[in-house]
Structures are given as C-alpha cells and as structure tokens.
Write a protein that holds these residues in place. Structure first.
Motif, mmCIF file in Angstrom:
data_model
loop_
_atom_site.group_PDB
_atom_site.id
_atom_site.type_symbol
_atom_site.label_atom_id
_atom_site.label_comp_id
_atom_site.label_asym_id
_atom_site.label_seq_id
_atom_site.Cartn_x
_atom_site.Cartn_y
_atom_site.Cartn_z
ATOM 1 N N SER A 191 -0.040 -4.375 -15.012
ATOM 2 C CA SER A 191 0.047 -3.388 -15.990
ATOM 3 C C SER A 191 -0.113 -1.972 -14.999
ATOM 4 O O SER A 191 -0.921 -1.992 -13.760
ATOM 5 C CB SER A 191 -0.951 -3.172 -17.023
ATOM 6 N N TYR A 192 0.099 -0.944 -15.468
ATOM 7 C CA TYR A 192 -0.243 0.543 -14.572
ATOM 8 C C TYR A 192 -1.843 0.536 -14.425
ATOM 9 O O TYR A 192 -2.239 1.100 -13.495
ATOM 10 C CB TYR A 192 0.125 1.563 -15.576
ATOM 11 N N TRP A 197 0.857 -1.262 0.151
ATOM 12 C CA TRP A 197 -0.008 0.055 0.154
ATOM 13 C C TRP A 197 1.031 1.110 -0.063
ATOM 14 O O TRP A 197 0.725 2.177 -0.688
ATOM 15 C CB TRP A 197 -0.747 -0.080 1.201
ATOM 16 N N VAL A 198 2.047 1.196 0.767
ATOM 17 C CA VAL A 198 2.824 2.456 0.981
ATOM 18 C C VAL A 198 3.460 2.729 -0.483
ATOM 19 O O VAL A 198 3.490 3.726 -0.927
ATOM 20 C CB VAL A 198 3.710 2.308 1.829
ATOM 21 N N PHE A 199 3.942 1.658 -1.106
ATOM 22 C CA PHE A 199 4.412 1.661 -2.694
ATOM 23 C C PHE A 199 3.631 2.180 -3.404
ATOM 24 O O PHE A 199 3.885 3.234 -4.326
ATOM 25 C CB PHE A 199 5.033 0.358 -2.796
ATOM 26 N N THR A 200 2.229 1.777 -3.413
ATOM 27 C CA THR A 200 1.325 1.919 -4.396
ATOM 28 C C THR A 200 1.112 3.587 -4.095
ATOM 29 O O THR A 200 0.843 4.411 -5.166
ATOM 30 C CB THR A 200 -0.269 1.461 -4.196
ATOM 31 N N THR A 201 0.983 4.178 -3.022
ATOM 32 C CA THR A 201 0.605 5.661 -2.931
ATOM 33 C C THR A 201 1.907 6.418 -3.321
ATOM 34 O O THR A 201 1.594 7.453 -3.930
ATOM 35 C CB THR A 201 0.452 5.911 -1.399
ATOM 36 N N LEU A 202 3.055 5.941 -3.244
ATOM 37 C CA LEU A 202 4.296 6.587 -3.756
ATOM 38 C C LEU A 202 4.078 6.733 -5.305
ATOM 39 O O LEU A 202 4.390 7.860 -5.952
ATOM 40 C CB LEU A 202 5.420 6.107 -3.101
ATOM 41 N N ILE A 203 4.014 5.592 -5.707
ATOM 42 C CA ILE A 203 4.160 5.678 -7.315
ATOM 43 C C ILE A 203 2.976 6.445 -7.996
ATOM 44 O O ILE A 203 3.233 7.045 -8.956
ATOM 45 C CB ILE A 203 4.252 4.155 -7.772
ATOM 46 N N LEU A 204 1.822 6.008 -7.500
ATOM 47 C CA LEU A 204 0.416 6.658 -8.302
ATOM 48 C C LEU A 204 0.532 8.225 -7.912
ATOM 49 O O LEU A 204 0.193 8.895 -8.979
ATOM 50 C CB LEU A 204 -0.694 6.217 -7.561
ATOM 51 N N ASN A 205 1.000 8.743 -7.042
ATOM 52 C CA ASN A 205 0.740 10.100 -6.484
ATOM 53 C C ASN A 205 1.896 10.840 -7.377
ATOM 54 O O ASN A 205 1.719 12.162 -7.769
ATOM 55 C CB ASN A 205 0.858 10.441 -5.181
ATOM 56 N N ALA A 206 3.040 10.363 -7.734
ATOM 57 C CA ALA A 206 3.995 10.923 -8.407
ATOM 58 C C ALA A 206 3.725 10.911 -9.752
ATOM 59 O O ALA A 206 3.600 12.250 -10.449
ATOM 60 C CB ALA A 206 5.278 9.986 -8.433
ATOM 61 N N PRO A 231 0.370 15.527 -19.525
ATOM 62 C CA PRO A 231 -0.471 13.951 -19.464
ATOM 63 C C PRO A 231 0.427 13.022 -20.123
ATOM 64 O O PRO A 231 1.267 13.344 -20.981
ATOM 65 C CB PRO A 231 -1.688 13.987 -20.426
ATOM 66 N N LEU A 232 0.412 11.691 -19.552
ATOM 67 C CA LEU A 232 1.291 10.560 -19.895
ATOM 68 C C LEU A 232 0.492 9.596 -20.732
ATOM 69 O O LEU A 232 -0.334 9.228 -20.128
ATOM 70 C CB LEU A 232 2.049 9.947 -18.900
ATOM 71 N N GLU A 233 1.332 9.220 -21.629
ATOM 72 C CA GLU A 233 0.439 8.242 -22.600
ATOM 73 C C GLU A 233 0.339 6.625 -21.700
ATOM 74 O O GLU A 233 1.408 6.655 -21.052
ATOM 75 C CB GLU A 233 1.137 8.067 -24.250
ATOM 76 N N GLU A 234 -0.410 5.784 -22.181
ATOM 77 C CA GLU A 234 -0.635 4.573 -21.407
ATOM 78 C C GLU A 234 0.744 4.073 -21.511
ATOM 79 O O GLU A 234 1.301 3.233 -20.530
ATOM 80 C CB GLU A 234 -1.716 3.855 -21.960
ATOM 81 N N HIS A 235 1.465 3.852 -22.759
ATOM 82 C CA HIS A 235 2.678 3.044 -22.906
ATOM 83 C C HIS A 235 3.762 3.700 -21.875
ATOM 84 O O HIS A 235 4.546 2.880 -21.445
ATOM 85 C CB HIS A 235 3.059 2.780 -24.060
ATOM 86 N N VAL A 236 3.852 5.003 -21.617
ATOM 87 C CA VAL A 236 4.683 5.592 -20.707
ATOM 88 C C VAL A 236 4.599 5.204 -19.403
ATOM 89 O O VAL A 236 5.542 4.932 -18.584
ATOM 90 C CB VAL A 236 4.809 7.179 -21.009
ATOM 91 N N LYS A 237 3.091 5.231 -18.967
ATOM 92 C CA LYS A 237 2.989 4.651 -17.749
ATOM 93 C C LYS A 237 3.322 3.282 -17.590
ATOM 94 O O LYS A 237 3.702 3.059 -16.340
ATOM 95 C CB LYS A 237 1.372 4.974 -17.452
ATOM 96 N N ASP A 238 2.978 2.562 -18.426
ATOM 97 C CA ASP A 238 3.453 1.024 -18.391
ATOM 98 C C ASP A 238 4.861 0.798 -18.320
ATOM 99 O O ASP A 238 5.519 -0.074 -17.427
ATOM 100 C CB ASP A 238 3.010 0.402 -19.455
ATOM 101 N N GLU A 239 5.848 1.864 -18.776
ATOM 102 C CA GLU A 239 7.177 1.714 -18.801
ATOM 103 C C GLU A 239 7.620 2.078 -17.502
ATOM 104 O O GLU A 239 8.370 1.491 -16.683
ATOM 105 C CB GLU A 239 7.818 2.528 -19.890
ATOM 106 N N TYR A 240 6.994 3.179 -16.822
ATOM 107 C CA TYR A 240 7.209 3.628 -15.588
ATOM 108 C C TYR A 240 6.859 2.478 -14.492
ATOM 109 O O TYR A 240 7.705 2.319 -13.726
ATOM 110 C CB TYR A 240 6.667 4.991 -15.268
#
Length: 319
Positions: A185-186, A136-145, A155-164
């Motif tokens: 997947s993202y 949960w902590v990991f999820t909040t850090l990644i999503l909020n960034a 905005p970031l394209e879906e493939h960019v979010k998947d790469e990140y």
C-alpha cells in the motif's frame, strides 16, 4: 541482487500483457498517474528526489565514475525526467524502448565503493542495475511527485494515493521490479522509505556531496538568487539526516521563507494557464490521442520552456 536483461524482459512482457491500448501507453488520461505527473509543480521536489537518489552509495559512485555529470549536471538531471516522462506519457513502444535503453546504460555502470559508507564496507561492488538501488530510485520519484502535488495543489485522500501507487507498480516493471519487490500500500510504501533512510544503506558519501554541490550550483550567475531559493526548497523536503549530510542549512528563518513561498505558489499556481502549467510530454500525449491514427510524430517528452532555457544557460556556462 542484480536485475538482469532476462528479468527486465520478463517484466516488460507483463507490461505488454496489461496494456489494453498500446497507443495510449501504460496509463492514459483517466489515470491518477497522468493527473499528478502532468503538473509542472512536481519539479519543485525534483532536487530532493535527485539528492535522495545520490544518498544511495551505488547511485553516487555510479554517477560520479560513469557519467559527465560534472560537465553537464543540470542536463543529466533533465534527461532523467525525459526518460521518466517517456515511460509515463509515451505510447507503449516508446515506454519499452526507454526502459531497455536505461537498462543498457546501467549494465555498464559497475565498480567498487572505495570507502566505508553506512552499511556498505569499503570494497563492496556496486551495480546500477542492483535491485535495491533501482527500488530506491523508483521510491524517490513516486513519493516526491506526491509530496510536491500535495504541497501546492491539494491533499490527496488515502484511497487516491493507493490508486496512484497501484498504477505506479506498472511503472516499476520498466525498471525490472515486480510486485513482490514492493510494499502492498502507499502507507507501507512511505514507511519503507523511512525505514530505508534509517537502515544505514542510505548515507551521504563524499561523491554524493560533491555531485550535490554541482547540482545545486547556479548554472549561470544570473540565476544565483533563484538557485539559492530552490536549494532552500530542496532542503525543506529532505529527511533531516540527509539535509545534514549534504550540509544544507535549514533553520527557523529558512522554514519561514519556505512557508511564505508555498503560500504564494498555492495562490498563483491555479491561475497559470494549463498549457504552461502542464509538462510538454502530457500535452504531446493529449495531441497524440486526439489525432488517433493520423498522429505520426514522435511524442514530445521534452522540457517546460523555463527548463529548456536553464539547460541552454547551463551548457553555455560549461562552454
């Protein structure tokens, strides 16, 4: 399920096996992770990430009963980001050291939830190294960034979010979380966040509410107006159920102010020089790579100047 020291070391072995250049670290200049995490604007969502983390009872009780958060609320908030930045921008040995240090601190954080909290009954034992809490902590850090980046920069394209997101799995290993612990997947990652919020495992407990009050209180009277603005921005980024749980007002008036603020920030942010816009840990990493073998100083995982000033003021207020 608890992430043990053996679990962590197995994950760290995977990290070491995946890193080509230890001096560069887990990611490097060409990574999506550096491109997003270097932006100081990610702190815009830092308050939301912190409150979402506190909405996990294991986190709230652990912080409330095992830290000096009341005496140094803002300092603890910043130290969390220091460890994160050490893992993201530091060389491999620094990232591994931070991972082990965080795990060691967490090993001492155990206790009992004293009152029913969503799906958690009174008497349930909590551990900071619980796999679900760490995820949960990991999820909040990644999503909020990502949310902060998209809100202000582009905005970031879906493939960019998947790469990140694919890169972030290496970061997750530093918490002892392996690939099978995470969505594929993202988009699935985002859905898992929403599902977890609705699951009953995420609920604002009295310790969480009390800690949030400390976190959102201005560390100095001179910062009152700025802190009220940041609280409003934080409320805008929270799921409605958590916003209500923390007692944060957010109606049409606040929404209008947030929209106006974001519009102004979007216009101003690109005009800020990179040396002020980028976090110091990224700048230090650039210097380290540019200097090569001649670079011997420990990388600066420190705070942007404004945050250093706020931290000094918060400590002064405590004293």
């Amino acid at each position: 399920m608890t992430v043990t020291r053996a679990d962590l070391e197995r994950c760290l072995d995977l990290v070491k096996g995946s890193v080509i250049e230890p001096r560069v670290g887990l990611f490097g200049p060409a990574s999506r992770t550096w491109h997003i995490a270097r932006e100081g604007v990610v702190f815009l969502a830092g308050g939301a990430a912190a409150l979402e983390q506190l909405a996990h009872p294991f986190v709230a009780y652990g912080v409330s009963e095992h830290s000096v958060t009341r005496e140094d609320t803002f300092g603890r908030f910043l130290r969390t980001f220091e460890n994160v930045y050490a893992m993201i921008f530091g060389p491999l040995d620094r990232a591994l050291r931070s991972a082990r240090a965080v795990h060691t601190i967490h090993e001492r954080v155990t206790g009992v939830i004293t009152a029913p909290a969503g799906s958690w009954p009174a008497g349930a034992r909590y551990q900071a190294n619980d796999e679900g809490a760490l995820r949960w902590v990991f999820t909040t850090l990644i999503l909020n960034a990502v949310r902060a980046y998209e809100l202000v920069i582009e905005p970031l394209e879906e493939h960019v979010k998947d790469e990140y997101y694919a890169e972030s799995r290496r970061f997750a290993l530093l918490f002892g979380l392996e690939e099978h612990d995470l969505p594929d997947s993202y988009a699935a990652f985002e859905r898992s966040f929403d599902d977890t919020v609705r699951s009953g495992a995420i609920v604002v407990t009295p310790p969480a509410r009390e800690l949030a009050d400390y976190l959102l209180a201005p560390p100095h009277p001179a910062l009152g107006l700025a802190w009220r603005w940041y609280t409003m921005m934080t409320a805008s980024l929270l799921p409605a159920s958590l916003r209500e749980g923390f007692g944060l007002a957010f109606g049409p008036r606040e929404l209008g102010r947030v929209d106006a603020s974001i519009h102004a920030i979007r216009r101003a942010y690109p005009r800020i020089p990179a040396r002020l816009r980028h976090v110091p840990a990224y700048t230090a990493a650039e210097r380290r790579l540019a200097a090569g073998d001649a670079y011997v100083r420990e990388p600066d995982t420190g705070r942007p100047f404004l945050l250093k000033l706020l931290l000094r003021m918060s400590r002064a207020a405590v004293l």
